[in-house]
Motif scaffolding. Structure first.
Motif, PDB file in Angstrom:
ATOM      1  N   CYS A   1      -0.637  -3.427  -3.030  1.00  0.00           N
ATOM      2  CA  CYS A   1       0.516  -2.744  -2.447  1.00  0.00           C
ATOM      3  C   CYS A   1       0.516  -1.244  -2.732  1.00  0.00           C
ATOM      4  CB  CYS A   1       1.826  -3.328  -3.005  1.00  0.00           C
ATOM      5  SG  CYS A   1       2.048  -5.095  -2.706  1.00  0.00           S
ATOM      6  N   ASP A   2       1.042  -0.487  -1.782  1.00  0.00           N
ATOM      7  CA  ASP A   2       1.310   0.939  -1.975  1.00  0.00           C
ATOM      8  C   ASP A   2       2.702   1.109  -2.562  1.00  0.00           C
ATOM      9  OD1 ASP A   2      -1.056   1.988  -0.995  1.00  0.00           O
ATOM     10  OD2 ASP A   2      -0.335   2.112   1.071  1.00  0.00           O
ATOM     11  N   THR A   3       2.800   2.045  -3.492  1.00  0.00           N
ATOM     12  CA  THR A   3       4.126   2.399  -4.028  1.00  0.00           C
ATOM     13  C   THR A   3       4.617   3.664  -3.325  1.00  0.00           C
ATOM     14  OG1 THR A   3       3.361   3.893  -5.764  1.00  0.00           O
ATOM     15  CG2 THR A   3       3.330   1.520  -6.259  1.00  0.00           C
ATOM     16  N   PRO A   4       5.920   3.931  -3.359  1.00  0.00           N
ATOM     17  CA  PRO A   4       6.439   5.135  -2.704  1.00  0.00           C
ATOM     18  C   PRO A   4       5.833   6.421  -3.253  1.00  0.00           C
ATOM     19  CG  PRO A   4       8.229   3.608  -3.203  1.00  0.00           C
ATOM     20  CD  PRO A   4       7.014   3.067  -3.874  1.00  0.00           C
ATOM     21  N   GLY A   5       5.344   6.397  -4.490  1.00  0.00           N
ATOM     22  CA  GLY A   5       4.759   7.589  -5.089  1.00  0.00           C
ATOM     23  C   GLY A   5       3.292   7.802  -4.761  1.00  0.00           C
ATOM     24  N   GLY A   6       2.721   6.956  -3.892  1.00  0.00           N
ATOM     25  CA  GLY A   6       1.342   7.129  -3.484  1.00  0.00           C
ATOM     26  C   GLY A   6       0.330   6.449  -4.382  1.00  0.00           C
ATOM     27  N   GLU A   7       0.787   5.603  -5.292  1.00  0.00           N
ATOM     28  CA  GLU A   7      -0.126   4.854  -6.145  1.00  0.00           C
ATOM     29  C   GLU A   7      -0.267   3.433  -5.620  1.00  0.00           C
ATOM     30  OE1 GLU A   7       2.011   5.573  -9.813  1.00  0.00           O
ATOM     31  OE2 GLU A   7       0.479   7.010 -10.439  1.00  0.00           O
ATOM     32  N   ARG A   8      -1.074   2.651  -6.298  1.00  0.00           N
ATOM     33  CA  ARG A   8      -1.308   1.265  -5.909  1.00  0.00           C
ATOM     34  C   ARG A   8      -0.955   0.340  -7.060  1.00  0.00           C
ATOM     35  NH1 ARG A   8      -5.461   0.904  -1.973  1.00  0.00           N
ATOM     36  NH2 ARG A   8      -4.489   1.659  -0.056  1.00  0.00           N
ATOM     37  N   THR A   9      -0.540  -0.852  -6.686  1.00  0.00           N
ATOM     38  CA  THR A   9      -0.353  -1.905  -7.671  1.00  0.00           C
ATOM     39  C   THR A   9      -0.891  -3.201  -7.085  1.00  0.00           C
ATOM     40  OG1 THR A   9       1.225  -2.936  -9.203  1.00  0.00           O
ATOM     41  CG2 THR A   9       1.980  -2.580  -6.921  1.00  0.00           C
ATOM     42  N   VAL A  10      -1.205  -4.141  -7.951  1.00  0.00           N
ATOM     43  CA  VAL A  10      -1.688  -5.459  -7.527  1.00  0.00           C
ATOM     44  C   VAL A  10      -0.770  -6.492  -8.164  1.00  0.00           C
ATOM     45  CG1 VAL A  10      -3.647  -7.048  -7.451  1.00  0.00           C
ATOM     46  CG2 VAL A  10      -4.047  -4.573  -7.482  1.00  0.00           C
ATOM     47  N   VAL A  11      -0.146  -7.299  -7.328  1.00  0.00           N
ATOM     48  CA  VAL A  11       0.904  -8.198  -7.811  1.00  0.00           C
ATOM     49  C   VAL A  11       0.660  -9.620  -7.326  1.00  0.00           C
ATOM     50  CG1 VAL A  11       2.689  -6.448  -8.116  1.00  0.00           C
ATOM     51  CG2 VAL A  11       2.307  -7.429  -5.840  1.00  0.00           C
ATOM     52  N   ARG A  12       1.357 -10.553  -7.970  1.00  0.00           N
ATOM     53  CA  ARG A  12       1.113 -11.973  -7.727  1.00  0.00           C
ATOM     54  C   ARG A  12       2.434 -12.718  -7.612  1.00  0.00           C
ATOM     55  NH1 ARG A  12      -2.924 -15.940 -11.017  1.00  0.00           N
ATOM     56  NH2 ARG A  12      -1.712 -17.881 -10.925  1.00  0.00           N
ATOM     57  N   SER A  13       2.420 -13.767  -6.783  1.00  0.00           N
ATOM     58  CA  SER A  13       3.575 -14.666  -6.700  1.00  0.00           C
ATOM     59  C   SER A  13       3.095 -16.107  -6.763  1.00  0.00           C
ATOM     60  CB  SER A  13       4.357 -14.451  -5.401  1.00  0.00           C
ATOM     61  OG  SER A  13       5.392 -15.424  -5.294  1.00  0.00           O
TER      62      SER A  13
END
Length: 495
Positions: A453-465
């Motif tokens: 995912c992209d964050t509003p600040g222009g970084e990336r994260t990887v998340v799980r559900s």
């Protein structure tokens, strides 16, 4: 035209496979490779070539030989031949370009590349209970004369933390980004890649060296079944590279001067004309766009320029095909026209995907295809990647030599300037936009969803559900481009 004496020429190719269900009747990997080399010598038309091999190059496989080149050199009666080993993570086409450059520079005249696996033998041994053994070289076996290594990361720590453990999951995430870029809904996209792979199975059925020579329907590829488990949505087993093969291949390259001296048939020569590669690695989660890659674009543009060709000149291509996302992304970034076949082997799911040597299979099959073409210039392109599009390479081949001689270029620095990694934030909490995702299956059952995912600040994260309702929705609806609520390692769909 008169050829410069140091022009590299592919004069012979050899293929070996053993589909026997009886593991005790199957050879181990180095023995398959030896037979492939001998087959390449026979294909070249002169047994005298065997005694002139100066180097034996082998990409690392699943086997554990300390120095496979040495095993082969001794078995082939060439104990002084230089042994070269390349690790996993080194582009498979690197060994070929290195050999061609050595010949073009006048450093040697004859070399062979070979790779192979006997994982089907191992699988059948486990199923039948019939033990098989493999050669163990002594601890004092000298190391390879040249060892090409790679320490580049397979994935970021953040991807690993989220549970991205294997290539199928990572390439399935790329696949979702391709789907979104093409504007297809989930079901139509599943139909399209199944139809694509069904056509590839037809190519494999006509390839005498393919592991699985039968046409497979789109429905049998698309839909999970007891023999075709869903692995990482939308990929089933039949979308995936087939490693459980007993296969080997060899490519014999020599200088034009040596080929002429030995009286080798000129009409069977195929010329490696150009190669370009990038070794700039950006882990998947940090790639700015998951479905398209600057390294591929630049390698494609440059190899065509070096080879004096355009995409309109291509008679055929062998685009790397570990998973559908790989071959589709290559075709997109290289702008391969619809008139040019994307594979001459039938792709790794059907032709067979020996662990770290399939690109050699692709080159060898391309040699046969170019030999069999009609009159006039014929050009073929072979592409290769390492990691999750972390490295890219393209090579051109033709029945006509390059007037400028063999050309090679390393584009790593150029690609690094253009392809800057996106910063990661694994602790981010707040709204985020999905750029790629998959649903991982275990035992054919949906387990969890992973999203980049992209964050509003222009970084990336990887998340799980692990929420079953979320997992089910993500297989029915398109979530690329949609917002989720990230909470460190996890995510929810929000309001």
């Amino acid at each position: 035209m008169a050829l410069p004496p140091n022009t590299p020429v592919i004069v012979g190719v050899g293929f070996v496979q053993e589909p026997s269900d009886d593991p005790t009747q199957c050879a181990e990997p180095w023995q398959l490779m030896e037979r492939a080399v001998r087959g390449a010598v026979a294909d070249a038309g002169s047994s005298a070539l065997l005694a002139q091999i100066e180097s034996i190059s082998v990409p690392q496989g699943m086997w554990e030989y300390r120095n496979p080149g040495k095993l082969l050199a001794d078995a082939l009666g060439r104990p002084r031949a230089k042994s070269i080993l390349s690790d996993l993570g080194v582009l498979q086409l690197t060994l070929l370009s290195d050999l061609c450059r050595s010949i073009a520079a006048g450093e040697q005249h004859v070399g062979v590349l070979t790779g192979g696996e006997a994982k089907f033998r191992d699988l059948r041994a486990a199923i039948t209970g019939h033990a098989v053994s493999s050669t163990e070289q002594p601890a004092d076996t000298p190391p390879p004369d040249a060892h090409l290594t790679s320490s580049d990361p397979w994935a970021s720590d953040l991807e690993s933390r989220a549970g991205l453990a294997g290539p199928v999951e990572l390439f399935a995430i790329v696949e979702s980004a391709l789907r979104h870029a093409d504007g297809l809904d989930v079901e139509r996209h599943r139909d399209r890649i199944a139809e694509l792979y069904s056509r590839f199975s037809d190519v494999a059925a006509a390839n005498p060296h393919a592991w699985r020579r039968e046409s497979v329907s789109a429905a049998a590829i698309r839909d999970p079944s007891p023999r075709n488990a869903m692995l990482a949505f939308p990929y089933t087993k039949r979308h995936s590279s087939q490693w459980n093969v007993n296969q080997a291949v060899a490519i014999l390259v020599c200088s034009a001067e040596r080929a002429e001296r030995l009286g080798l048939r000129r009409d069977s020569w195929i010329f490696p004309t150009a190669a370009a590669q990038s070794k700039h690695v950006v882990p998947l989660a940090q790639q700015r766009r998951l479905h398209t890659h600057p390294g591929t674009v630049l390698c494609g543009e440059r190899v065509l320029a070096l080879g004096g060709a355009s995409t309109r000149d291509l008679a055929a291509a062998e685009l790397y095909s570990c998973f559908p996302a790989a071959i589709q992304s290559f075709a997109r970034d290289l702008a391969i026209p619809e008139s040019c076949p994307w594979t001459v082997t039938g792709a790794m799911a059907f032709a067979g995907g020996p662990y770290n040597s399939f690109s050699l299979e692709g080159v060898a099959r391309m040699v046969e295809v170019l030999r069999a073409g009609g009159p006039g210039r014929r050009v073929g392109l072979v592409s290769n990647l390492s990691g999750i599009f972390g490295k890219q390479a393209c090579a051109l081949f033709s029945n006509v030599p390059n007037p400028d001689g063999y050309r090679y270029e390393d584009l790593t620095a150029v690609v690094a300037e253009r392809d800057r990694p996106v910063a990661l934030d694994g602790d981010y909490v707040g709204p985020a936009t999905v750029v790629g995702y998959t649903v991982v299956h275990a035992g054919g059952v949906p387990s969890h969803a992973i999203a980049v995912c992209d964050t509003p600040g222009g970084e990336r994260t990887v998340v799980r559900s692990d929420d079953g309702a979320v997992v089910e929705r993500m297989m029915r609806e398109e979530f690329c481009g949609r917002g989720v609520q990230a909470s460190g390692a996890g995510f929810t769909l929000g309001a």
